[in-house]
Motif scaffolding. Structure first.
Motif, mmCIF file in Angstrom:
data_model
loop_
_atom_site.group_PDB
_atom_site.id
_atom_site.type_symbol
_atom_site.label_atom_id
_atom_site.label_comp_id
_atom_site.label_asym_id
_atom_site.label_seq_id
_atom_site.Cartn_x
_atom_site.Cartn_y
_atom_site.Cartn_z
ATOM 1 N N THR A 94 48.977 20.045 62.860
ATOM 2 C CA THR A 94 48.558 20.155 64.265
ATOM 3 C C THR A 94 48.743 18.805 64.954
ATOM 4 O OG1 THR A 94 46.288 19.484 63.812
ATOM 5 C CG2 THR A 94 46.799 21.845 63.588
ATOM 6 N N ASP A 95 48.665 18.815 66.285
ATOM 7 C CA ASP A 95 48.746 17.558 67.041
ATOM 8 C C ASP A 95 47.658 16.589 66.585
ATOM 9 O OD1 ASP A 95 50.872 18.535 68.495
ATOM 10 O OD2 ASP A 95 49.672 19.101 70.226
ATOM 11 N N GLN A 97 46.292 16.418 63.627
ATOM 12 C CA GLN A 97 46.637 15.869 62.305
ATOM 13 C C GLN A 97 47.741 14.825 62.407
ATOM 14 O OE1 GLN A 97 47.327 19.786 60.497
ATOM 15 N NE2 GLN A 97 45.819 19.285 58.921
ATOM 16 N N PRO A 118 45.977 12.793 70.141
ATOM 17 C CA PRO A 118 46.638 14.105 70.035
ATOM 18 C C PRO A 118 47.595 14.358 71.205
ATOM 19 C CG PRO A 118 44.305 14.306 69.505
ATOM 20 C CD PRO A 118 44.514 12.910 70.017
ATOM 21 N N GLU A 122 51.427 15.615 71.046
ATOM 22 C CA GLU A 122 51.901 16.758 71.825
ATOM 23 C C GLU A 122 53.145 16.377 72.629
ATOM 24 O OE1 GLU A 122 49.080 18.066 74.752
ATOM 25 O OE2 GLU A 122 50.025 20.022 74.974
ATOM 26 N N ARG A 125 56.582 16.712 70.856
ATOM 27 C CA ARG A 125 57.084 18.024 70.386
ATOM 28 C C ARG A 125 58.272 18.491 71.212
ATOM 29 N NH1 ARG A 125 54.195 20.610 66.337
ATOM 30 N NH2 ARG A 125 52.209 19.632 65.939
#
Ligand code: HEC
Length: 125
Positions: A94-95, A97, A118, A122, A125
Motif C-alpha cells: 500500500t502507499d 507501506q 503516503p 501515491e 504510482r
C-alpha cells in the motif's frame, strides 16, 4: 492585565501545532515513529533478501549512505515500479507501506534523508 493577556494568547497557542503539521512540514514524532517501525518490519520481509538485513547490500546495492536515497521520488518510484533486476512492489504494498519502508531506509544505518508520506508514494504510482 496579565490574566487577560494569557487568555488572549490561548487560542493562538492551540492553533500553532495544527499549522506546523500541514502538508510538507515535518510529521510529529509519533507519526514518524509509527512509519519507521512499520517500515522496519516491511523492509525485513520484502527487501532484506537483496539489500541485506542492515542495508549493507547483497544481490542489490547497499543502501547505506546511498546518495540516490536523498531523492524521495527515486525511492518511491523504484519501490513501486522496480528498476532493472529489482522487481516492482506496487501491487503488493500500500502507499502507507511504501512510505513507511522509504522512511525507514532513508533514516537508518546513519542515513538522515527524512520522512516520506503516503501522499509521496501515491504521487509515484
Ligand atoms: C530481487 C532483489 C531485490 C529486492 C527484493 C529489492 N531490491 Fe531494491 N534493488 C535491487 C537491485 C538489483 C537494484 C539496482 C537496480 C539497478 O540499478 O539496476 C535495486 C535498487 C534499489 C534502490 C535504488 C538505489 C540504487 O543504488 O540503485 C532502492 C532505493 C531500492 N532498491 C530499495 C528497495 C526496497 C525498499 C525494497 C523492498 C521493498 C527492494 N529494494 C527490494 C534488487 C532488489
Amino acid at each position: 492585565m496579565a490574566l487577560a493577556l494569557a487568555a488572549a494568547m490561548l487560542p493562538l497557542h492551540a492553533v500553532w501545532p495544527g499549522a506546523a503539521a500541514m502538508a510538507g512540514e515535518a510529521p510529529s514524532q509519533e507519526v514518524f515513529d509509527a512509519a519507521y517501525n512499520l517500515g522496519r518490519s516491511s523492509f525485513s520481509s520484502n527487501c532484506a533478501s537483496c539489500h541485506g538485513a542492515n542495508g549493507e547490500g547483497d544481490a542489490g546495492p547497499s543502501l547505506v549512505g546511498n546518495a540516490l536515497l536523498a531523492k524521495v521520488n527515486v525511492v518511491t518510484e523504484t519501490i513501486i515500479h522496480g528498476y532493472s533486476y529489482m522487481p516492482p512492489f506496487g501491487d503488493v504494498l500500500t502507499d502507507a507501506q511504501v512510505a513507511a519502508i522509504a522512511t525507514y531506509i532513508r533514516n537508518s544505518w546513519g542515513n538522515e534523508y527524512g520522512f516520506v508520506s503516503p501522499e509521496d508514494a501515491e504521487a509515484a504510482r
